[in-house]
Write a protein that holds these residues in place. Structure first.
Motif, short mmCIF file in Angstrom:
data_model
loop_
_atom_site.label_atom_id
_atom_site.label_comp_id
_atom_site.label_asym_id
_atom_site.label_seq_id
_atom_site.Cartn_x
_atom_site.Cartn_y
_atom_site.Cartn_z
N TRP A 221 -5.52 -2.79 2.89
CA TRP A 221 -5.21 -2.54 4.50
C TRP A 221 -6.31 -3.09 5.23
CZ3 TRP A 221 -7.84 1.28 7.13
CH2 TRP A 221 -7.53 1.71 8.56
N THR B 28 4.48 -1.51 2.98
CA THR B 28 4.09 -0.06 2.61
C THR B 28 5.18 0.75 2.06
OG1 THR B 28 2.91 -0.28 4.76
CG2 THR B 28 3.11 1.99 3.86
N ILE C 130 0.82 -1.07 0.05
CA ILE C 130 0.16 0.03 -0.02
C ILE C 130 0.80 1.31 0.13
CG2 ILE C 130 -1.79 -1.22 1.46
CD1 ILE C 130 -1.29 0.57 3.55
N GLY D 273 -4.59 1.80 -1.68
CA GLY D 273 -4.33 0.38 -0.68
C GLY D 273 -5.35 0.15 0.14
#
Length: 212
Positions: free
Chosen positions: A60, A73, A45, A56
């Motif tokens: 998540w 991330t 993400i 994203g």
């Protein structure tokens, strides 16, 4: 931009309230959570320096359902306009945004186009004075002019009551296409039938509109 992928604790990350998508399908999230349990997160993400999600959010949320404690991330330092553009593009290409949100998001993106201040949203979409911002938006999003024009048209047709039902997600925005194709003198009747949910699908409405 720092494109390094790092693992961040899932509970430290926050959703973006300005995200253009207003509705998330819970059943989709549960399906995604199952695949995350099996295969993990394939695409990281993106978040900003305050750990607010850029793209994203669904991954998540599904990761939280799957019980992950950390998530892959990328931290990006980008401006507000580019952030919104990335969010719209991800939603459009993953088909995770309803037609109404898509239409509103594309309208907002048009305001980012070079020379946008000199044009009106209601500039004709065809002919010599066509809005050149649509060509720019088509290149940016990878979507055809026809796709963009059709969705922008959703915002220009139909009464407030029909728009409200569509905005709430009760009916798909394709019903607006049917209203657009209805001769002016029959529009009120067609809209009343739409609000009473007398049509099984938007196609039924469009077919009736074409026959009028």
């Amino acid at each position: 931009k720092n494109m390094e992928i790092i693992e961040i604790e899932i509970d430290k990350i926050k959703a973006d309230p300005a995200q253009p998508r207003t509705v998330i399908d819970e059943s989709d999230l549960k399906e995604m959570a199952k695949s995350i349990v099996t295969a993990g997160i394939i695409n990281p993400i993106e978040v900003d320096k305050d750990l607010v999600i850029i793209t994203g959010e669904r991954r998540w949320r599904a990761s939280k359902i799957a019980g992950l404690k950390k998530i892959r991330t990328i931290v990006l330092d980008i401006g507000k306009d580019e952030r919104f553009m990335r969010q719209v593009i991800e939603n459009i290409h993953n088909d995770t945004m309803n037609d109404w949100d898509t239409a509103n998001a594309l309208k907002k993106l048009l305001s980012f186009a070079p020379g946008a201040k000199d044009r009106s949203f209601h500039t004709p979409l065809t002919g010599p004075t066509a809005d050149k911002g649509i060509t720019w938006l088509s290149k940016k999003t990878g979507k055809s002019r026809a796709y963009i024009e059709e969705r922008l048209d959703y915002l220009k047709n139909a009464s407030k009551s029909v728009k409200k039902v569509i905005e709430s997600g009760e009916l798909p925005a394709t019903f607006l296409r049917a209203v657009k194709r209805t001769p002016e003198k029959y529009k009120k009747d067609i809209e009343e039938k739409i609000l009473k949910k007398e049509f099984a699908s938007a196609d039924d409405t469009t077919n009736l509109a074409a026959a009028l």
